[in-house]
Scaffold this motif. Structure first.
Motif, PDB file in Angstrom:
ATOM      1  N   MET A 171       0.737  -1.308  -0.011  1.00 39.28           N
ATOM      2  CA  MET A 171       0.018   0.047  -0.050  1.00 39.28           C
ATOM      3  C   MET A 171       0.935   1.262  -0.090  1.00 39.28           C
ATOM      4  SD  MET A 171      -2.911  -1.345  -0.371  1.00 39.28           S
ATOM      5  CE  MET A 171      -3.777   0.099  -0.703  1.00 39.28           C
ATOM      6  N   PHE A 172       2.091   1.134   0.604  1.00 39.03           N
ATOM      7  CA  PHE A 172       2.930   2.567   0.617  1.00 39.03           C
ATOM      8  C   PHE A 172       3.503   2.483  -0.766  1.00 39.03           C
ATOM      9  CE2 PHE A 172       7.315   3.693   0.255  1.00 39.03           C
ATOM     10  CZ  PHE A 172       7.526   4.884   1.040  1.00 39.03           C
ATOM     11  N   GLY A 173       3.888   1.656  -1.602  1.00 40.45           N
ATOM     12  CA  GLY A 173       4.345   1.825  -3.033  1.00 40.45           C
ATOM     13  C   GLY A 173       3.079   2.035  -3.625  1.00 40.45           C
ATOM     14  N   ASP A 174       1.727   1.702  -3.552  1.00 42.80           N
ATOM     15  CA  ASP A 174       0.881   1.991  -4.598  1.00 42.80           C
ATOM     16  C   ASP A 174       0.259   3.350  -4.357  1.00 42.80           C
ATOM     17  OD1 ASP A 174      -1.305   1.821  -6.189  1.00 42.80           O
ATOM     18  OD2 ASP A 174      -2.517   0.553  -4.948  1.00 42.80           O
ATOM     19  N   ASN A 175       0.491   3.741  -3.012  1.00 41.41           N
ATOM     20  CA  ASN A 175       0.300   5.330  -2.755  1.00 41.41           C
ATOM     21  C   ASN A 175       1.266   6.247  -3.246  1.00 41.41           C
ATOM     22  OD1 ASN A 175       0.016   7.215   0.186  1.00 41.41           O
ATOM     23  ND2 ASN A 175      -0.987   7.645  -1.436  1.00 41.41           N
ATOM     24  N   LEU A 176       2.574   5.894  -3.473  1.00 36.17           N
ATOM     25  CA  LEU A 176       3.471   6.901  -3.951  1.00 36.17           C
ATOM     26  C   LEU A 176       3.960   6.805  -5.507  1.00 36.17           C
ATOM     27  CD1 LEU A 176       5.673   6.977  -0.769  1.00 36.17           C
ATOM     28  CD2 LEU A 176       4.199   8.860  -1.894  1.00 36.17           C
ATOM     29  N   SER A 177       3.518   5.506  -5.850  1.00 36.29           N
ATOM     30  CA  SER A 177       4.116   5.155  -7.305  1.00 36.29           C
ATOM     31  C   SER A 177       3.516   6.136  -8.426  1.00 36.29           C
ATOM     32  CB  SER A 177       3.900   3.698  -7.612  1.00 36.29           C
ATOM     33  OG  SER A 177       3.891   3.560  -9.172  1.00 36.29           O
ATOM     34  N   PHE A 178       4.314   6.543  -9.254  1.00 35.17           N
ATOM     35  CA  PHE A 178       4.008   7.387 -10.275  1.00 35.17           C
ATOM     36  C   PHE A 178       3.227   6.830 -11.499  1.00 35.17           C
ATOM     37  CE2 PHE A 178       6.985   9.872  -8.582  1.00 35.17           C
ATOM     38  CZ  PHE A 178       7.028  11.067  -8.824  1.00 35.17           C
ATOM     39  N   ILE A 179       3.042   5.380 -11.457  1.00 37.15           N
ATOM     40  CA  ILE A 179       2.429   4.714 -12.719  1.00 37.15           C
ATOM     41  C   ILE A 179       1.249   3.977 -11.925  1.00 37.15           C
ATOM     42  CG2 ILE A 179       4.454   4.599 -14.118  1.00 37.15           C
ATOM     43  CD1 ILE A 179       5.017   1.739 -13.130  1.00 37.15           C
ATOM     44  N   LEU A 247      13.624   7.127 -13.061  1.00 38.56           N
ATOM     45  CA  LEU A 247      13.127   8.055 -14.161  1.00 38.56           C
ATOM     46  C   LEU A 247      11.945   8.877 -13.639  1.00 38.56           C
ATOM     47  CD1 LEU A 247      13.196   6.167 -17.534  1.00 38.56           C
ATOM     48  CD2 LEU A 247      14.626   8.196 -16.680  1.00 38.56           C
ATOM     49  N   ALA A 248      10.936   8.033 -12.776  1.00 36.36           N
ATOM     50  CA  ALA A 248       9.876   8.640 -12.334  1.00 36.36           C
ATOM     51  C   ALA A 248      10.171   9.569 -11.059  1.00 36.36           C
ATOM     52  CB  ALA A 248       9.000   7.468 -11.691  1.00 36.36           C
ATOM     53  N   LEU A 249      11.127   9.191 -10.221  1.00 34.25           N
ATOM     54  CA  LEU A 249      11.415  10.156  -9.270  1.00 34.25           C
ATOM     55  C   LEU A 249      12.126  11.372  -9.732  1.00 34.25           C
ATOM     56  CD1 LEU A 249      12.809   7.562  -6.617  1.00 34.25           C
ATOM     57  CD2 LEU A 249      10.790   8.566  -6.401  1.00 34.25           C
ATOM     58  N   VAL A 250      12.834  11.442 -10.641  1.00 30.45           N
ATOM     59  CA  VAL A 250      13.534  12.582 -11.129  1.00 30.45           C
ATOM     60  C   VAL A 250      12.410  13.597 -11.835  1.00 30.45           C
ATOM     61  CG1 VAL A 250      15.721  11.787 -11.035  1.00 30.45           C
ATOM     62  CG2 VAL A 250      14.344  11.739 -13.479  1.00 30.45           C
ATOM     63  N   GLY A 251      11.220  12.990 -12.095  1.00 31.19           N
ATOM     64  CA  GLY A 251      10.277  13.873 -12.571  1.00 31.19           C
ATOM     65  C   GLY A 251      10.300  13.795 -14.189  1.00 31.19           C
ATOM     66  N   ILE A 252      10.329  12.849 -14.913  1.00 32.33           N
ATOM     67  CA  ILE A 252      10.346  12.573 -16.289  1.00 32.33           C
ATOM     68  C   ILE A 252       8.777  12.383 -16.382  1.00 32.33           C
ATOM     69  CG2 ILE A 252      10.860  11.228 -18.507  1.00 32.33           C
ATOM     70  CD1 ILE A 252      13.298  12.779 -17.202  1.00 32.33           C
ATOM     71  N   ASN A 253       8.326  12.922 -17.642  1.00 29.22           N
ATOM     72  CA  ASN A 253       6.828  12.655 -18.082  1.00 29.22           C
ATOM     73  C   ASN A 253       6.662  11.363 -17.971  1.00 29.22           C
ATOM     74  OD1 ASN A 253       4.834  12.337 -20.442  1.00 29.22           O
ATOM     75  ND2 ASN A 253       4.592  14.397 -19.738  1.00 29.22           N
ATOM     76  N   VAL A 257       8.265   7.699 -19.029  1.00 31.07           N
ATOM     77  CA  VAL A 257       8.761   6.475 -18.196  1.00 31.07           C
ATOM     78  C   VAL A 257       7.937   5.334 -18.717  1.00 31.07           C
ATOM     79  CG1 VAL A 257       8.483   5.983 -15.688  1.00 31.07           C
ATOM     80  CG2 VAL A 257       8.904   8.229 -16.171  1.00 31.07           C
ATOM     81  N   LEU A 258       6.876   5.343 -18.876  1.00 34.86           N
ATOM     82  CA  LEU A 258       5.953   4.064 -19.215  1.00 34.86           C
ATOM     83  C   LEU A 258       6.507   3.663 -20.471  1.00 34.86           C
ATOM     84  CD1 LEU A 258       2.163   4.901 -17.990  1.00 34.86           C
ATOM     85  CD2 LEU A 258       3.657   3.180 -17.102  1.00 34.86           C
ATOM     86  N   GLY A 259       6.743   4.408 -21.479  1.00 33.90           N
ATOM     87  CA  GLY A 259       7.223   3.972 -22.738  1.00 33.90           C
ATOM     88  C   GLY A 259       8.545   3.434 -22.626  1.00 33.90           C
ATOM     89  N   ALA A 260       9.531   4.173 -21.801  1.00 37.53           N
ATOM     90  CA  ALA A 260      11.002   3.498 -21.519  1.00 37.53           C
ATOM     91  C   ALA A 260      10.833   2.350 -20.936  1.00 37.53           C
ATOM     92  CB  ALA A 260      11.736   4.566 -20.752  1.00 37.53           C
ATOM     93  N   GLY A 261      10.015   2.300 -19.932  1.00 37.14           N
ATOM     94  CA  GLY A 261       9.758   0.939 -19.259  1.00 37.14           C
ATOM     95  C   GLY A 261       9.275  -0.313 -20.201  1.00 37.14           C
ATOM     96  N   ILE A 262       8.546  -0.108 -21.057  1.00 41.22           N
ATOM     97  CA  ILE A 262       8.088  -0.957 -22.196  1.00 41.22           C
ATOM     98  C   ILE A 262       9.056  -1.497 -22.982  1.00 41.22           C
ATOM     99  CG2 ILE A 262       6.548  -1.532 -23.984  1.00 41.22           C
ATOM    100  CD1 ILE A 262       4.642   0.358 -22.760  1.00 41.22           C
ATOM    101  N   LEU A 263       9.868  -0.479 -23.381  1.00 44.87           N
ATOM    102  CA  LEU A 263      11.086  -0.822 -24.403  1.00 44.87           C
ATOM    103  C   LEU A 263      12.132  -1.646 -23.737  1.00 44.87           C
ATOM    104  CD1 LEU A 263      11.218   2.552 -26.492  1.00 44.87           C
ATOM    105  CD2 LEU A 263      10.353   0.176 -27.203  1.00 44.87           C
TER     106      LEU A 263
END
Length: 441
Positions: A171-179, A247-253, A257-263
């Motif tokens: 629940m901690f991670g779900d609450n803070l995750s950017f995705i 990438l998410a923590l440094v504030g990338i769009n 972030v999701l596109g990079a993760g998929i690749l």
């Protein structure tokens, strides 16, 4: 346009709650069916669909075409559109990451690092990191609870405590995750940036997590060390999660972030031999399909909210809050309470945010509450309720995997209860001077 207060405009939400909560209670506690979660017998889409029909049946002063136009404006809001697109990409990311084996690889990597004496605090930290990287508490629980149960069995630890530790970290991670879909819903309903909401959220969630960790470390010293088996993993499959998190923590769009993760997962899966190109496309398709219910609910709720607002329903809620909650702190408490009640009623934190979000935005505008603070309250309070209710997906799945009753987990949920305390403290000691309450109508 100013709308006159009309409590009857809230009837669609009441109909939804009676249908969804009523059938959930009946099939979960009164007439349960083995192997079936009672709160998932009535589809949330069907319940909201019937609520939308009720909304259309109200207010004869408006024609059917005028009501359709109001729904279209609600659905066509920029933030709703962005939310829907992010849901699609998040689904594709989750699908390909799971198919590649990234979740297991990351979990096993971290478990191999944890010393035996600190396995329970380690499980909490691992659950936090995995959930932040994956953006899903349910996925984290599904992977880690069997491991936690095995550890509890071999070391003779308290099984409900070990399971609750994983749930709290998830629940901690779900609450803070950017995705996470909760983060997406909370920020987009308030029109704020994820990084701004994260900063506000982190100041509340971190103290609760640190205190939880201290409690678990003390417990670890009181117990004997546990012997963990060595887990085999491919580090190549774990790296993409850490890159996505950074990438998410440094504030990338978030789209980048999701596109990079998929690749990254596509490349690592192909190199490691855990994925083929056809498997990757199938997994992404399956992941996006898994988001369809959430997207349909978002469309339905946007339509219902637009109609309720036009009929005077939002103004009725504001009038109630004006009478019972005073000033800025009162407004924040009202948003938190509204969100938790919606989560208790729907047993789904994303749905609770989507329903409460438009009302919360109206409250925050009137009470001078920043959008990032409102988004934080929406996400945090929904995760608190979702992490505690015994009929929510998180506790039901955790209990099922550990073969224990979900209610036995609740007393050991240190993190959600401490998070509730720190939310209350953040409201009570809000750094801005409390503003005078609006005059009651």
């Amino acid at each position: 346009m100013e709308h006159k207060s009309n409590p009857r405009a809230l009837l669609p939400i009441l109909v939804f709650l009676l249908l969804y909560l009523g059938t959930g209670i009946y099939f979960e506690y009164i007439h349960p069916t083995e192997g079936t979660m009672g709160f998932y017998v009535m589809s949330v889409v069907v319940a909201f669909g019937l609520a939308l029909i009720v909304a259309f049946a109200q207010n004869r002063a408006l024609s059917f075409d005028e009501k359709i136009h109001l729904c279209a404006k609600g659905i066509g809001d920029d933030n709703i559109t962005i939310m829907l697109f992010i849901f699609l990409m998040a689904g594709a990311f989750s699908g390909i990451a799971g198919a590649a084996g990234g979740v297991e690889a990351t979990s096993y990597l971290l478990l191999n690092i944890v010393p035996g004496r600190f396995v329970i605090p380690g499980l909490f930290l691992i659950a936090c990191l995995i959930s932040m990287s994956m953006g899903t508490s349910v996925g984290t629980i599904t992977v880690l609870v069997p491991i936690a149960a095995a550890v509890a069995g071999t070391a003779h630890f308290n099984l409900p405590l070990c399971v609750a530790t994983v749930v709290g970290g998830a629940m901690f991670g779900d609450n803070l995750s950017f995705i996470s879909d909760t983060t997406i819903a909370a920020t987009k309903t308030q029109g704020v940036e994820m990084k701004d909401k994260f900063r506000v959220n982190f100041r509340i969630a971190l103290p609760a997590a640190v205190l939880t960790l201290i409690v678990l470390i003390v417990y670890a010293f009181l117990q004997g060390p546990a012997k963990l088996e060595h887990f085999d993993f491919n580090i190549l499959l774990a790296i993409p999660y850490f890159i996505v998190l950074i990438l998410a923590l440094v504030g990338i769009n978030v789209f980048l972030v999701l596109g990079a993760g998929i690749l990254l997962f596509l490349a690592s899966g192909l190199i490691a031999g855990t994925l083929t190109v056809s498997d990757a496309f199938a997994a992404m398709g399956s992941g996006t399909t898994g988001m369809f219910e959430t997207m349909i609910v978002t469309v339905l709720v946007a339509s219902i909210s637009a109609l309720m607002k036009a009929y005077g329903g939002f103004e009725a809620i504001l009038s109630f809050i004006r009478r019972h909650f005073r000033g800025r702190r009162g407004g924040m408490a009202g948003i938190g309470l509204l969100t938790m009640l919606m989560d208790i009623a729907t047993a789904n934190n994303t749905v609770a945010i989507v329903v409460a979000g438009p009302i919360a935005r109206t409250i925050s505008e009137e009470y001078g509450i920043e959008g990032k603070k409102t988004a934080s309250l929406l996400d945090t309070c929904s995760c608190i309720a979702q992490g505690i209710i015994p009929y929510g997906a998180q506790l039901l799945i955790a209990a099922s995997l550990a073969k224990i009753a979900s209610v036995t987990i609740i007393p050991w949920l240190f993190y959600p209860f401490l998070l509730l305390v720190f939310v209350a403290v953040s409201i009570a000691f809000d750094k801005r001077a409390d503003q005078p309450a609006p005059a009651a109508e």
